[in-house]
Design a protein around this motif. Structure first.
Motif, short mmCIF file in Angstrom:
data_model
loop_
_atom_site.label_atom_id
_atom_site.label_comp_id
_atom_site.label_asym_id
_atom_site.label_seq_id
_atom_site.Cartn_x
_atom_site.Cartn_y
_atom_site.Cartn_z
N PRO A 240 0.84 -1.20 0.09
CA PRO A 240 0.02 -0.01 -0.12
C PRO A 240 0.94 1.22 0.02
O PRO A 240 1.69 1.19 0.96
CB PRO A 240 -0.75 -0.05 1.34
N PHE A 241 0.55 2.18 -1.09
CA PHE A 241 1.13 3.48 -0.97
C PHE A 241 0.38 4.45 -0.15
O PHE A 241 -0.63 5.02 -0.86
CB PHE A 241 1.48 3.86 -2.44
N GLN A 242 0.70 4.82 1.01
CA GLN A 242 -0.05 6.01 1.74
C GLN A 242 0.43 7.23 1.20
O GLN A 242 -0.25 8.27 1.43
CB GLN A 242 0.40 6.22 2.96
N VAL B 166 8.74 0.71 8.32
CA VAL B 166 8.90 1.95 7.16
C VAL B 166 9.06 1.34 5.92
O VAL B 166 10.25 0.74 5.68
CB VAL B 166 9.66 3.14 7.62
N VAL B 167 8.01 1.30 4.84
CA VAL B 167 8.25 0.49 3.72
C VAL B 167 8.60 1.69 2.58
O VAL B 167 7.37 2.34 2.40
CB VAL B 167 7.23 -0.44 3.29
N ILE B 168 9.74 1.54 1.71
CA ILE B 168 9.90 2.49 0.82
C ILE B 168 10.19 1.85 -0.73
O ILE B 168 11.24 0.96 -0.68
CB ILE B 168 11.13 3.41 0.90
N GLU B 169 9.45 1.97 -1.74
CA GLU B 169 9.55 1.54 -2.90
C GLU B 169 9.92 2.45 -4.13
O GLU B 169 8.98 3.49 -4.20
CB GLU B 169 8.40 0.61 -3.30
N VAL B 170 11.19 2.49 -4.61
CA VAL B 170 11.49 3.64 -5.52
C VAL B 170 11.41 2.82 -7.06
O VAL B 170 11.94 1.82 -7.15
CB VAL B 170 12.82 3.96 -5.30
N ILE B 171 10.47 3.36 -7.72
CA ILE B 171 10.55 2.74 -9.12
C ILE B 171 10.63 3.97 -10.04
O ILE B 171 9.65 5.09 -10.20
CB ILE B 171 8.94 2.29 -9.52
N VAL C 225 5.57 5.24 -0.26
CA VAL C 225 5.85 5.10 0.94
C VAL C 225 4.69 4.75 1.85
O VAL C 225 3.67 5.09 1.65
CB VAL C 225 6.42 6.47 1.86
N CYS C 226 4.97 3.70 2.93
CA CYS C 226 3.82 3.42 3.89
C CYS C 226 4.62 3.09 5.07
O CYS C 226 5.61 2.79 5.08
CB CYS C 226 2.80 2.30 3.33
N ILE C 227 3.76 3.14 6.24
CA ILE C 227 4.25 3.07 7.46
C ILE C 227 3.09 1.86 8.08
O ILE C 227 1.91 2.07 8.19
CB ILE C 227 4.13 4.29 8.50
N SER D 215 10.31 0.17 18.25
CA SER D 215 11.29 -0.35 17.56
C SER D 215 10.98 -0.26 16.00
O SER D 215 9.60 -0.48 15.70
CB SER D 215 11.66 -1.73 17.83
N PHE D 216 11.91 -0.26 15.04
CA PHE D 216 11.43 0.00 13.93
C PHE D 216 12.59 -0.58 12.77
O PHE D 216 13.78 -1.00 12.98
CB PHE D 216 11.52 1.68 13.38
N ALA D 217 12.09 -0.85 11.75
CA ALA D 217 13.13 -1.39 10.56
C ALA D 217 12.64 -0.56 9.02
O ALA D 217 11.55 -0.34 9.03
CB ALA D 217 12.83 -2.72 10.31
N LEU D 218 13.60 -0.22 8.49
CA LEU D 218 13.72 0.37 7.03
C LEU D 218 13.45 -0.60 5.93
O LEU D 218 14.48 -1.72 6.11
CB LEU D 218 14.51 1.35 6.87
#
Length: 324
Positions: A185-187, A261-266, A272-274, A219-222
Motif C-alpha cells: 500500500p502506498f500512503q 517503514v516501507v519505501i519502494e522506488v520505481i 511510502v507506507c508505515i 522499534s523500527f526497521a526500514l
C-alpha cells in the motif's frame, strides 16, 4: 546469406521478446506511449505479478480491494459516487428527448470504444485505476477520485484483506489469487529524491505515530527497494531516514520491528507506507504466496505480546517499590 536465411534469423532472434502469441513465453506488457504514469501525489496499491500476467493480477487484486473498500469505507464510497451520479442525471435531463435516445450505431460505437480502452495499459475497475508501468511484473492500482483516496488508509485495507485471506480460526483457506505476488500500500508518493523521501517519511510518521507502543516510542526497521534508479543510493538513503527516528527515541530492530517503514522506488517516483504493531512481518511482508503457504507468522505476535508484558511488569514493579 540468402534473403530467406536472413528472415529466419530475424525470427529466431526476436522469438519470445514481443507481444505475439506465437512467440515462446508469456507476453510482455504493451506500451503504447499513451498510458498514465505513476506520478508523485498518487495513493493506491503497488503490485508485483507474474511476468505477462499483469492484467490478470490486476483484476484479482482489484476484486479483493473493492471488497475491503465496500466493507471498511462504505460511506466514503457513497460520497465519492454521488457527484458522478448527479452529473450523469443532470446531463440526461438537459438533453432533448430526441437527442437522449441514441441510435443503435451510437451504442455500438460506444461499446467498441469502451472495449478498446479496456484493452490498453490503463483501465478502470470501480474506484481503482490500473496503471501499466514501464517495467514488467509491476503495476499500480490508483485510488480514484481524490476525495476517496484522502478518506482511505491503504495500509488498513491491505492488513484487513490479508487477515481475512488466512482466517482467524487457524484453518488454511483456499488461495483467491494466482498471478499477484505482493501488494504494497502506498500512503504517499513523492519524487524519487533522497530529501523528498525523507520529508515524506517524516510527515507520515508524524501523522501515524506508533500509538500501540509505550509513550509513542517503537522499534523500527526500514525496508527499502530501489528499481531502475541509479541516482538514489540505498545505503545513503537508509542513513538519512534512520537518524531522525533514532534521535526521536525509536530503536532499530531488523527482525521483529513494531514499526516498519516501507519505501519502494520505481524510476522517478517513490512510494511510502508505515505499518505498525509488527503486522508487516506478521503478515509476511504482504506477500500473498507466502501467506497462502505458511499462514500468518504468529511468532511475531507472541514476541510482541511478551515484550509488552515485560514492560508492563517493570512499570508495576517500579510503582510498587518503596521510596526512601
Amino acid at each position: 546469406m540468402t534473403g530467406g536465411n536472413k528472415e529466419r534469423s530475424k525470427k529466431r532472434f526476436f522469438q519470445g521478446d514481443g507481444d505475439s502469441k506465437s512467440a515462446g513465453g508469456p507476453k510482455r506488457q504493451r506500451r503504447t506511449g499513451n498510458e498514465v504514469q505513476l506520478t508523485p501525489g498518487m495513493i493506491g496499491f503497488f503490485v508485483s505479478a507474474t511476468k505477462g500476467r499483469e492484467r490478470m493480477a490486476s483484476k484479482e487484486v482489484s476484486g479483493l480491494i473493492t471488497e475491503q473498500l465496500e466493507s471498511l469505507y462504505a460511506d466514503a464510497l457513497a460520497a465519492a459516487s454521488a457527484p458522478a451520479a448527479a452529473s450523469t442525471e443532470a446531463d440526461t435531463e438537459s438533453k432533448p428527448a430526441a437527442a437522449a435516445a441514441s441510435s443503435i450505431e451510437d451504442d455500438i460505437a460506444r461499446e467498441l470504444s469502451n472495449l478498446a480502452e479496456s484493452k490498453g495499459d490503463n483501465f478502470h475497475s470501480s474506484h481503482l485505476q490500473h496503471l501499466g508501468m514501464a517495467t514488467d511484473c509491476l503495476l499500480f492500482l490508483q485510488l480514484t477520485p481524490a476525495a476517496l483516496a484522502t478518506a482511505v488508509d491503504p495500509v488498513r485495507v491491505i492488513e484487513n484483506m490479508f487477515e481475512e485471506l488466512v482466517g482467524g480460526d487457524g484453518e488454511r483457506k483456499a488461495p483467491r489469487t494466482r498471478f499477484a505476488h505482493r501488494i504494497i500500500p502506498f500512503q504517499a508518493t513523492c519524487k524519487a529524491d533522497e530529501d523528498e523521501i525523507a520529508k515524506t517519511v517524516a510527515d507520515l510518521v508524524e501523522k501515524n505515530p506508533p500509538s500501540e507502543s509505550k509513550e509513542g516510542k517503537a522499534s523500527f526497521a526500514l525496508n527499502v527497494k530501489i528499481r531502475n534508479n541509479p541516482r538514489v543510493d540505498r545505503d545513503r538513503l537508509i542513513a538519512k531516514l534512520a537518524k531522525p527516528l533514532v534521535d526521536a527515541g525509536h530503536a532499530v530492530n531488523l527482525t521483529q520491528p513494531e514499526m516498519s517503514v516501507v519505501i519502494e522506488v520505481i524510476r522517478g517516483v517513490a512510494g511510502v507506507c508505515i505499518v505498525h504493531g509488527g503486522r508487516y512481518v506478521r503478515l509476511r511482508r504482504f506477500n500473498l504466496h507466502e501467506v497462502y503457504a505458511k499462514g500468518i507468522d504468529e511468532g511475531v505476535a507472541a514476541a510482541t505480546n511478551e515484550e509488552a508484558a515485560v514492560a508492563e511488569g517493570v512499570e508495576k514493579a517500579g510503582e510498587s517499590a518503596p521510596t526512601k
